[in-house]
Scaffold this active site. Sequence first.
Site, PDB file in Angstrom:
ATOM      1  N   SER A  59       0.839  -1.207   0.000  1.00 43.20           N
ATOM      2  CA  SER A  59       0.000   0.000   0.000  1.00 43.20           C
ATOM      3  C   SER A  59       0.871   1.253   0.000  1.00 43.20           C
ATOM      4  CB  SER A  59      -0.960  -0.046   1.190  1.00 43.20           C
ATOM      5  OG  SER A  59      -2.013   0.868   1.036  1.00 43.20           O
ATOM      6  N   ASP A 205      -5.839  -3.771  -2.269  1.00 41.18           N
ATOM      7  CA  ASP A 205      -4.770  -3.399  -1.345  1.00 41.18           C
ATOM      8  C   ASP A 205      -4.136  -4.626  -0.681  1.00 41.18           C
ATOM      9  OD1 ASP A 205      -3.241  -2.199   0.769  1.00 41.18           O
ATOM     10  OD2 ASP A 205      -4.531  -0.433   0.609  1.00 41.18           O
TER      11      ASP A 205
END
Length: 725
Positions: A59, A205
């Site tokens: 991320s 993610d």
Amino acid sequence: MFKRLLPLLLLILSGWTAAEPLRTGLVLSGGGARGLAHIGVLKQLEELNIPIHAIAGTSMGAVIGGLYASGYSAEELEKLALELDWQDALSDSPQREDIPYRRKQDDRDFLVKQRLTFNNGVLSLPLGLLQGQNMGVVLESLLVHTNEIDNFDRLPIPFRAVATDIATGEAVVFDHGHLPLAIRASLALPGFFAPVEVDGRLLVDGVLSKNVPIDVARAMGVDRVIVVDIGTPLKSASELTSVLDIMDQTTTLLTRTNTEKQLATLTDRDLLLQPALGNMGFSSFADAQQAIDAGARSLAEANGVLAFVAPDGADSGGNLASSRPQRQAIIHAIEVDNSGKVADEVVLGMIRQPIGEPLNLARLQTDMGTIYGTDYFSRVTYEIVHDQGRNTLLVHTAGRRTGTDYLRLGLNLVDDFEGDSQYNVGASFRVNGLNPLGAEWLTRLQVGSEQELYTEFYQPLDYGSRYFVAPFIDAEARNIDVIDDDDPIVGYRQKRYGAGLNLGRQIANSGEVRFGLSRYRGNSRVRIGDPDLPSIDFNEAFYSLEIDRDTLDDVNFPHSGEEARLSWRQSEPDLGADARYQQIEFRVNKAFGFGPNSLQLGGFIGRTDSDVDVAQSSFSLGGPGWFSGFRQDGLAGQNYQLGRLVYYRRLAPSYFNTLSLPFYLGASLEYGRVYNRDDAGFDTGYFGAGSLLMGMDTLVGPLFFGLGVNEEGHEALYMKLGQTF
């Protein structure tokens, strides 16, 4: 003999092994804005001369780690984090000045900003609140120098990005491919960003599978790791006050298990850093400097950090602050990988990169905004493909899964708190991509004090969408007050319906020119006043010319740019009109910004030529900024002139917050005159007016409260939901 020498040989070999420097891997976790602490850690790594041999990130950790691995220094990353417009980067909206003029016209309605999307007539919901378009363009621009690198081990520092397959929950580790796409996939927070499709897999993610990818770094052949865990602490029930808090808490809960599992593998040889970020949220990008400072302190104050410092003059084999190529590639060809409704040539027509010249990144970013602003695509990206000494600019356009037909609803409410109120409820439905040239069919319906039914078929005539033809059907009704001595003596309800055809040319993204022919029938009936006064029936047929320009950065609260319109029309008996008359109107508004302050300078003129009836040919005026002190549309005349200065100051914070409502305080000063033809008996003379204003830019449009006064002795309180000035 050999048996006696073997122990000695083993001892020598073990001594050589001990002398070899240990390879260090850097593990950077996800956490939104909290991940900016990674930059502070990198600053200290450089300061203390701690080499890094491999980086694995998830991320925001993939964003910071990927940029650093590609050659950015910690100082450059800090400057980028502090200067980047995060609110813009974490949105899908291109800069308004970049979008096609056709889409700028949509802003002129009072419709709600959010729209419903239809695919083949069926309501379709997106896979995320945002498509991540602007973040994708930012990453492409920052990492354009890596386009020829397919194997991430060939970066200045070997790198891995971690994403999650949303269909299986499995971790997906990127060790090759297109670096900006890998990072973008790792950053796709479910629900917030739409998943990224890579090789047929929908990726989100990486925090859902490996928020702290320690095992990924170890698999890269390192001997020890420095782990930066910037996970968000759980909030109490009283602290959960918004949808962002809920999303943040949900992500934290989902990542705790995989994070604890990874941290349990750490040994005495490794180093764990957990910067003291307090309750900083994943969206708190305004606190970037505090996060960076916290990251720097976490390494500077860590126990055992000296074991990672390389001796002076030692060849550690690591990479620190690696340089990256600054020269832009010469572009030899431009190609399009297009899955949208429009032809490839339409997309190519919006790319202004000259062949045989270095890549112009600033211009390309603008072009990406223009292509995305057509509303045909869910994502527009690019890459430079290198093949046998030739560089091809390859633009990828992904058609919208949710379709390209849009419904927007709207509400406009005006109340002067003295019993006079107006409302309008509206909707528009736009069908896009009716043919490869990009034709569209727009229908607009409005009911209330001002009624309208308008439908237009807009057909570009070339792939560059420069020339167009637009037939239309129009029906409208509005109230017009005939005024004498500042008092209305009769109120008419005017109805008009007709059809016409416009021919025009777009002028880049900033404007257009239209020439039209139209014919209308209409009537004006007494609504308020002496019922014995005559009604008016009329036939009109117009030649018309409109020249428009719009470069404002925001239609409601502009900070820069300008808008201008010249509108001329002549009702011509040869086309079927009852009488010949002409009207001309010119409007210009220029915005200036300095910090949170904005100024608008405007000039407006309207003229009616000939003795056509007032009830047929008046301009509707009145309201805040339009001769304040009069109620909305409470002033009408065949001629007017107005000069205006508007000031406002933004009081709300400007950092990224989806639910924030920017709040403004301002004022306007106006000077002008309204009058009819000489024998009509109405002329205000020149007078001054002004207003004090409070405004908010809400999810359904701008909301204004104001107090207006003028030298004619009129005062009015305003509440206005809809367009500003």
